[in-house]
Design a protein around this motif. Structure first.
Motif, mmCIF file in Angstrom:
data_model
loop_
_atom_site.group_PDB
_atom_site.id
_atom_site.type_symbol
_atom_site.label_atom_id
_atom_site.label_comp_id
_atom_site.label_asym_id
_atom_site.label_seq_id
_atom_site.Cartn_x
_atom_site.Cartn_y
_atom_site.Cartn_z
ATOM 1 N N MET A 190 25.201 -8.226 37.722
ATOM 2 C CA MET A 190 26.085 -7.679 38.759
ATOM 3 C C MET A 190 25.595 -8.019 40.158
ATOM 4 O O MET A 190 26.342 -8.054 41.113
ATOM 5 C CB MET A 190 26.184 -6.158 38.611
ATOM 6 C CG MET A 190 27.126 -5.493 39.596
ATOM 7 S SD MET A 190 27.240 -3.710 39.369
ATOM 8 C CE MET A 190 28.128 -3.639 37.820
ATOM 9 N N PHE A 191 24.286 -8.282 40.309
ATOM 10 C CA PHE A 191 23.717 -8.468 41.634
ATOM 11 C C PHE A 191 23.221 -9.891 41.829
ATOM 12 O O PHE A 191 22.557 -10.454 40.958
ATOM 13 C CB PHE A 191 22.550 -7.501 41.862
ATOM 14 C CG PHE A 191 22.962 -6.058 41.779
ATOM 15 C CD1 PHE A 191 23.785 -5.500 42.727
ATOM 16 C CD2 PHE A 191 22.532 -5.267 40.726
ATOM 17 C CE1 PHE A 191 24.184 -4.177 42.647
ATOM 18 C CE2 PHE A 191 22.920 -3.939 40.634
ATOM 19 C CZ PHE A 191 23.752 -3.401 41.600
ATOM 20 N N ASP A 192 23.543 -10.484 42.955
ATOM 21 C CA ASP A 192 22.987 -11.761 43.381
ATOM 22 C C ASP A 192 21.779 -11.448 44.252
ATOM 23 O O ASP A 192 21.911 -10.942 45.361
ATOM 24 C CB ASP A 192 24.041 -12.539 44.184
ATOM 25 C CG ASP A 192 23.492 -13.830 44.760
ATOM 26 O OD1 ASP A 192 22.373 -14.224 44.369
ATOM 27 O OD2 ASP A 192 24.184 -14.430 45.609
ATOM 28 N N LEU A 193 20.574 -11.729 43.734
ATOM 29 C CA LEU A 193 19.360 -11.327 44.431
ATOM 30 C C LEU A 193 18.890 -12.384 45.424
ATOM 31 O O LEU A 193 17.708 -12.692 45.500
ATOM 32 C CB LEU A 193 18.257 -11.014 43.407
ATOM 33 C CG LEU A 193 18.536 -9.811 42.504
ATOM 34 C CD1 LEU A 193 17.383 -9.584 41.546
ATOM 35 C CD2 LEU A 193 18.780 -8.578 43.337
ATOM 36 N N ALA A 194 19.810 -12.939 46.178
ATOM 37 C CA ALA A 194 19.429 -13.840 47.258
ATOM 38 C C ALA A 194 18.597 -13.069 48.269
ATOM 39 O O ALA A 194 18.873 -11.899 48.548
ATOM 40 C CB ALA A 194 20.682 -14.407 47.920
ATOM 41 N N LEU A 215 20.408 -11.105 50.902
ATOM 42 C CA LEU A 215 21.096 -9.907 50.433
ATOM 43 C C LEU A 215 20.117 -8.764 50.203
ATOM 44 O O LEU A 215 20.418 -7.607 50.519
ATOM 45 C CB LEU A 215 21.855 -10.216 49.139
ATOM 46 C CG LEU A 215 22.670 -9.068 48.545
ATOM 47 C CD1 LEU A 215 23.702 -8.555 49.547
ATOM 48 C CD2 LEU A 215 23.351 -9.516 47.256
ATOM 49 N N VAL A 216 18.941 -9.077 49.675
ATOM 50 C CA VAL A 216 17.920 -8.049 49.470
ATOM 51 C C VAL A 216 17.546 -7.406 50.805
ATOM 52 O O VAL A 216 17.433 -6.182 50.920
ATOM 53 C CB VAL A 216 16.675 -8.640 48.789
ATOM 54 C CG1 VAL A 216 15.538 -7.623 48.758
ATOM 55 C CG2 VAL A 216 17.013 -9.098 47.370
ATOM 56 N N ILE A 254 29.031 -6.598 49.038
ATOM 57 C CA ILE A 254 29.173 -6.736 47.594
ATOM 58 C C ILE A 254 30.362 -5.885 47.148
ATOM 59 O O ILE A 254 30.955 -5.179 47.972
ATOM 60 C CB ILE A 254 27.884 -6.297 46.849
ATOM 61 C CG1 ILE A 254 27.486 -4.862 47.250
ATOM 62 C CG2 ILE A 254 26.743 -7.254 47.121
ATOM 63 C CD1 ILE A 254 26.221 -4.347 46.582
ATOM 64 N N SER A 255 30.707 -5.925 45.893
ATOM 65 C CA SER A 255 31.845 -5.133 45.429
ATOM 66 C C SER A 255 31.522 -3.639 45.521
ATOM 67 O O SER A 255 30.358 -3.236 45.409
ATOM 68 C CB SER A 255 32.178 -5.488 43.979
ATOM 69 O OG SER A 255 31.201 -4.974 43.101
#
Length: 249
Positions: A1-5, A8-9, A42-43
């Motif tokens: 569910m999460f893009d850990l770029a 974004l973190v 994010i959503s």
């Protein structure tokens, strides 16, 4: 569910730190600010999943720090039960995965809360209305919580209208937010929208949230909390309007 770029973190950590500052200064607002900002990155479903652990920890802290948990729980249990039932029902919207729908609903909730808090007159609920009005408000709050991840409408204006003492009000808000957090988690699990990994990522957000609360308590001695809160609500008004209009653009 999460893009850990990495970017974004950093943005998520900064969001929870800022939301913690708001809660430290005003005593509330962490879930609302976190959902509002994260909902643009994010959503709303992913944002709500991240919110679970820091919201639970900070609100249990607020709940247990008050003077009259037993009396408030006895008085407000119909509202709390209705919040649970409403959240379980409304969680189908958030868990459904329609980003346009949940983003619009989140924007509407933020806009409504900010506008009401900024412009509406202080309400007073007669004691004779409370037995039937509390479950109605609880069910409405639960549906909004399940659909958007925002816990404040209409619970906060209602609790403020009960004429509670300041410490009792802060504790009542902590009770409402804690129940909403647990109910939202249960609703997402029930709908199959909350994965085990989500709890780990949510747990990592506790540290910046608590650090922000500590910083907010320091800031509180240097700023006027009502002015700080007013500017927060104006920002929330703009953010909610943008999110509500986004599906139309």
């Amino acid at each position: 569910m999460f893009d850990l770029a990495p970017s974004l973190v950093v943005a998520i950590a900064a969001t929870f730190f800022a939301a913690g500052i708001l809660k430290g200064v005003t005593g509330m607002g962490l879930p609302t600010l976190a959902m509002g900002v994260l909902g643009t990155l994010i959503s709303p479903l992913a944002a709500a999943s991240l919110l679970i652990a820091p919201s639970f920890v900070t609100n249990v802290w607020q709940l247990l720090a008050g003077p009259s948990f037993g009396a408030l729980a006895l008085r407000l249990w119909p509202m709390m039960l209705a919040i649970v039932l409403g959240t379980l029902s409304g969680s189908s919207v958030l868990a459904g995965g329609s980003t346009a729908l949940t983003t619009g609903a989140l924007g509407a909730a933020l806009l409504l809360y900010a506008a009401f808090t900024l412009f509406a007159r202080q309400l007073r609920v007669p004691a004779k209305w409370e037995p039937w009005l509390s479950p109605v408000v609880g069910a409405a709050t639960g549906i909004v919580t399940g659909a958007t991840g925002v816990f404040v409408i209409p619970a906060v204006p209602y609790l403020q209208a009960l004429g509670l003492e300041r410490d009792e009000l802060v504790q009542a808000l902590g009770l409402s937010f804690t129940v909403s957090t647990v109910a939202l988690t249960a609703g997402l699990v029930w709908r199959g929208a909350f994965e085990a990994d989500n709890l780990l990522f949510s747990g990592l957000a506790i540290a910046p949230a608590l650090a922000g609360m500590w910083a907010g308590q320091v800031v509180r001695n240097r700023v006027d909390p009502p002015v700080f809160r007013r500017w927060f609500l104006i920002s929330l008004l703009v953010l909610g309007a943008e999110m509500l209009a986004r599906p139309l653009l």
